[in-house]
Scaffold this active site. Sequence first.
Site, PDB file in Angstrom:
ATOM      1  N   ASP A  45       0.880  -1.190   0.160  1.00 11.00           N
ATOM      2  CA  ASP A  45      -0.055   0.179  -0.108  1.00 11.00           C
ATOM      3  C   ASP A  45       0.896   1.355   0.046  1.00 11.00           C
ATOM      4  O   ASP A  45       2.299   1.247   0.054  1.00 11.00           O
ATOM      5  CB  ASP A  45      -0.955  -0.165   1.300  1.00 11.00           C
ATOM      6  CG  ASP A  45      -1.771   1.273   1.236  1.00 11.00           C
ATOM      7  OD1 ASP A  45      -2.519   1.639   0.445  1.00 11.00           O
ATOM      8  OD2 ASP A  45      -1.901   2.012   2.557  1.00 11.00           O
ATOM      9  N   SER A  46       0.298   2.269  -0.340  1.00 13.20           N
ATOM     10  CA  SER A  46       1.085   3.569  -0.197  1.00 13.20           C
ATOM     11  C   SER A  46       1.563   4.119   1.216  1.00 13.20           C
ATOM     12  O   SER A  46       2.425   4.774   1.500  1.00 13.20           O
ATOM     13  CB  SER A  46       0.458   4.911  -0.574  1.00 13.20           C
ATOM     14  OG  SER A  46      -0.802   4.952  -0.148  1.00 13.20           O
ATOM     15  N   GLY A  50      -2.891   8.896  -3.884  1.00 13.62           N
ATOM     16  CA  GLY A  50      -4.167   9.513  -4.491  1.00 13.62           C
ATOM     17  C   GLY A  50      -4.038  10.873  -5.213  1.00 13.62           C
ATOM     18  O   GLY A  50      -4.920  10.943  -6.202  1.00 13.62           O
ATOM     19  N   CYS A  83      -4.518  -1.220  -1.925  1.00 17.62           N
ATOM     20  CA  CYS A  83      -4.167   0.305  -2.104  1.00 17.62           C
ATOM     21  C   CYS A  83      -5.464   0.481  -3.324  1.00 17.62           C
ATOM     22  O   CYS A  83      -5.157   0.057  -4.426  1.00 17.62           O
ATOM     23  CB  CYS A  83      -3.141   0.734  -2.785  1.00 17.62           C
ATOM     24  SG  CYS A  83      -3.047   2.422  -3.345  1.00 17.62           S
ATOM     25  N   THR A  96      -6.082   3.100  -4.939  1.00 16.80           N
ATOM     26  CA  THR A  96      -5.567   3.955  -6.150  1.00 16.80           C
ATOM     27  C   THR A  96      -4.799   3.208  -7.034  1.00 16.80           C
ATOM     28  O   THR A  96      -4.998   3.176  -8.344  1.00 16.80           O
ATOM     29  CB  THR A  96      -4.695   5.295  -5.626  1.00 16.80           C
ATOM     30  OG1 THR A  96      -5.573   5.945  -4.586  1.00 16.80           O
ATOM     31  CG2 THR A  96      -3.911   6.118  -6.731  1.00 16.80           C
ATOM     32  N   GLU A  99      -3.467   8.596   9.118  1.00 17.32           N
ATOM     33  CA  GLU A  99      -2.225   8.316   9.235  1.00 17.32           C
ATOM     34  C   GLU A  99      -1.620   9.445  10.310  1.00 17.32           C
ATOM     35  O   GLU A  99      -0.293   8.935  10.941  1.00 17.32           O
ATOM     36  CB  GLU A  99      -1.310   8.703   7.913  1.00 17.32           C
ATOM     37  CG  GLU A  99      -1.801   7.523   7.014  1.00 17.32           C
ATOM     38  CD  GLU A  99      -0.580   6.870   6.262  1.00 17.32           C
ATOM     39  OE1 GLU A  99       0.347   7.421   6.103  1.00 17.32           O
ATOM     40  OE2 GLU A  99      -0.721   5.809   5.658  1.00 17.32           O
ATOM     41  N   CYS A 116     -10.901   3.042  -0.079  1.00 16.46           N
ATOM     42  CA  CYS A 116      -9.399   3.419   0.407  1.00 16.46           C
ATOM     43  C   CYS A 116      -9.170   2.548   1.444  1.00 16.46           C
ATOM     44  O   CYS A 116      -9.957   2.278   2.388  1.00 16.46           O
ATOM     45  CB  CYS A 116      -9.071   4.523   0.501  1.00 16.46           C
ATOM     46  SG  CYS A 116      -7.450   4.945   1.248  1.00 16.46           S
ATOM     47  N   THR A 117      -8.178   1.643   1.622  1.00 12.66           N
ATOM     48  CA  THR A 117      -7.915   0.602   2.822  1.00 12.66           C
ATOM     49  C   THR A 117      -7.683   1.535   4.037  1.00 12.66           C
ATOM     50  O   THR A 117      -7.549   1.104   5.103  1.00 12.66           O
ATOM     51  CB  THR A 117      -7.010  -0.266   2.533  1.00 12.66           C
ATOM     52  OG1 THR A 117      -5.600   0.530   2.022  1.00 12.66           O
ATOM     53  CG2 THR A 117      -7.438  -1.226   1.627  1.00 12.66           C
ATOM     54  N   HIS A 118      -7.432   2.910   3.976  1.00 19.52           N
ATOM     55  CA  HIS A 118      -7.321   3.658   5.225  1.00 19.52           C
ATOM     56  C   HIS A 118      -8.735   3.790   5.964  1.00 19.52           C
ATOM     57  O   HIS A 118      -8.886   4.077   6.910  1.00 19.52           O
ATOM     58  CB  HIS A 118      -6.697   5.096   4.920  1.00 19.52           C
ATOM     59  CG  HIS A 118      -5.282   4.967   4.689  1.00 19.52           C
ATOM     60  ND1 HIS A 118      -4.973   4.508   3.389  1.00 19.52           N
ATOM     61  CD2 HIS A 118      -4.432   5.532   5.401  1.00 19.52           C
ATOM     62  CE1 HIS A 118      -3.439   4.767   3.376  1.00 19.52           C
ATOM     63  NE2 HIS A 118      -3.081   5.358   4.632  1.00 19.52           N
TER      64      HIS A 118
END
Length: 270
Positions: free
Chosen positions: A10-11, A43, A73, A75, A152, A184-186
């Site tokens: 992921d980012s 993103g 991710c 994106t 984050e 989005c996985t966040h």
Amino acid sequence: MNNKSIGVFDSGLGGLTAVKQIMKELPNENIIYFGDTGRVPYGTRSRDTILKYTRGDIRFLKTFDVKIIVIACGTASSAALPAIKDEFDIPIIGVIDAAVYAAVRATRNNKIGIIGTQGTIKSGEYEKQIKAYNSEMHTFAKACPLFVPIVENGHSDTQVARLLVEEYLEDIRNQGVDTLILGCTHYPLLERVIREYMGDEVTLINSGAEVAKYLKKKLGNEDMLNDGTVCGERYRYYVSDDIAGFEELGGIFLEREINGQVNKIDIEKY
């Protein structure tokens, strides 16, 4: 059986919500996770940059001879995976297919909301796949660029988060959607405040949880599951920036300590 590791990237930290679900669904599997914390977020990047980053992330994970790679991710799954999936001699899956599959089966009124990064929403990949299932589906998409940084930075359950959720989701809620894809996985870290705003009657689709279910099915169908006999370090984490910050916040994402399991790498070499 196949006892090689699963590669996940992921980012940044968000992909750990998918890793948590993979651990739950597939407790015998070994996982190598890469968080590109030095270049987060993806993103807001151009498509060419996202393609470059995604290829490098895959090349890094392939140095471990993994059996499959999960792009955790939204994106990269939407803007890069369709273009690069045939470039590598390894199965690569993203979070979109599984989330779409769950959403089209959950909706009762054929109104599905989609939230994600600017790159994800701009790609139109979610809408494309939903329409492919059923052309009568109505989709309502919204980019939420500030969700990743507040997650984050540890502000998932704060008044700031609630104000942003209201700002971003007001139009989607007013459209009467009964299903909302957290693209989005966040975003699962914001699930509590999103549910408060959208109401219990709206089904939230966690893309990380859905890709974990899909992964379990795919590995089982293709006789690629780990038989549980291999000993050693089951989970390894790599980042492209600060280790300490990743360990601290990553433990929140995973709901388990990851101290001492993280290494920093120079992703530009890949």
